[in-house]
Design a protein around this motif. Structure first.
Motif, PDB file in Angstrom:
ATOM      1  N   ASP A   1      53.201  97.173  37.999  1.00  0.00           N
ATOM      2  CA  ASP A   1      52.794  96.756  39.026  1.00  0.00           C
ATOM      3  C   ASP A   1      51.269  96.849  38.983  1.00  0.00           C
ATOM      4  N   LEU A   2      50.587  95.361  39.137  1.00  0.00           N
ATOM      5  CA  LEU A   2      49.265  95.316  38.918  1.00  0.00           C
ATOM      6  C   LEU A   2      48.619  95.659  40.220  1.00  0.00           C
ATOM      7  N   HIS A   3      49.293  95.815  41.412  1.00  0.00           N
ATOM      8  CA  HIS A   3      48.565  96.226  42.526  1.00  0.00           C
ATOM      9  C   HIS A   3      48.478  97.936  42.490  1.00  0.00           C
ATOM     10  N   ILE A   4      49.482  98.578  42.062  1.00  0.00           N
ATOM     11  CA  ILE A   4      49.308 100.113  41.907  1.00  0.00           C
ATOM     12  C   ILE A   4      48.047 100.166  40.900  1.00  0.00           C
ATOM     13  N   LEU A   5      48.069  99.494  39.852  1.00  0.00           N
ATOM     14  CA  LEU A   5      47.021  99.587  38.708  1.00  0.00           C
ATOM     15  C   LEU A   5      45.629  99.458  39.526  1.00  0.00           C
ATOM     16  N   ASP A   6      45.442  98.290  40.376  1.00  0.00           N
ATOM     17  CA  ASP A   6      44.093  98.078  40.865  1.00  0.00           C
ATOM     18  C   ASP A   6      44.001  99.238  41.695  1.00  0.00           C
ATOM     19  N   LYS A   7      45.081  99.776  42.658  1.00  0.00           N
ATOM     20  CA  LYS A   7      44.439 100.840  43.445  1.00  0.00           C
ATOM     21  C   LYS A   7      44.111 102.065  42.558  1.00  0.00           C
ATOM     22  N   ILE A   8      44.598 102.322  41.409  1.00  0.00           N
ATOM     23  CA  ILE A   8      44.187 103.589  40.772  1.00  0.00           C
ATOM     24  C   ILE A   8      42.706 103.419  40.237  1.00  0.00           C
ATOM     25  N   SER A   9      42.452 101.981  39.823  1.00  0.00           N
ATOM     26  CA  SER A   9      41.367 101.553  39.355  1.00  0.00           C
ATOM     27  C   SER A   9      40.253 101.823  40.266  1.00  0.00           C
ATOM     28  N   ASP A  10      40.459 101.356  41.752  1.00  0.00           N
ATOM     29  CA  ASP A  10      39.761 101.622  42.805  1.00  0.00           C
ATOM     30  C   ASP A  10      39.277 103.204  43.082  1.00  0.00           C
ATOM     31  N   MET A  11      40.226 103.997  42.934  1.00  0.00           N
ATOM     32  CA  MET A  11      40.297 105.206  43.174  1.00  0.00           C
ATOM     33  C   MET A  11      39.163 105.886  41.906  1.00  0.00           C
TER      34      MET A  11
END
Length: 80
Positions: A23-33
């Motif tokens: 899920d790209l959305h989850i990966l983006d959230k992890i990257s933001d964190m």
């Protein structure tokens, strides 16, 4: 189990879990964190007393209450 081994095991668990995410959305959230953690401001890690001291110094500087380096040398000698 010693702490170092626990840390290494937890890292491996996270790496394995991360490698399964599609899920790209989850990966983006992890990257933001991760980005936020890297940008952590040192101000958030100092004590209230240290913050007050810094703010006091800034207020004194803004008010023109500065001393030249030569005066500090006379007062503190070899300690600076």
């Amino acid at each position: 189990m010693n702490t170092d081994l626990q840390i290494q095991n937890k890292k491996l668990e996270l790496i394995q879990w991360l490698s399964t995410i599609e899920d790209l959305h989850i990966l983006d959230k992890i990257s933001d964190m991760i980005s936020c953690e890297r940008k952590k401001d040192w101000w958030d890690d100092i004590s209230e007393a240290e913050k007050r001291s810094i703010e006091k110094g800034i207020a004194q500087a803004d008010a023109g209450k500065l001393n030249p380096h030569s005066k500090a040398r006379k007062i503190y000698g070899k300690r600076i």
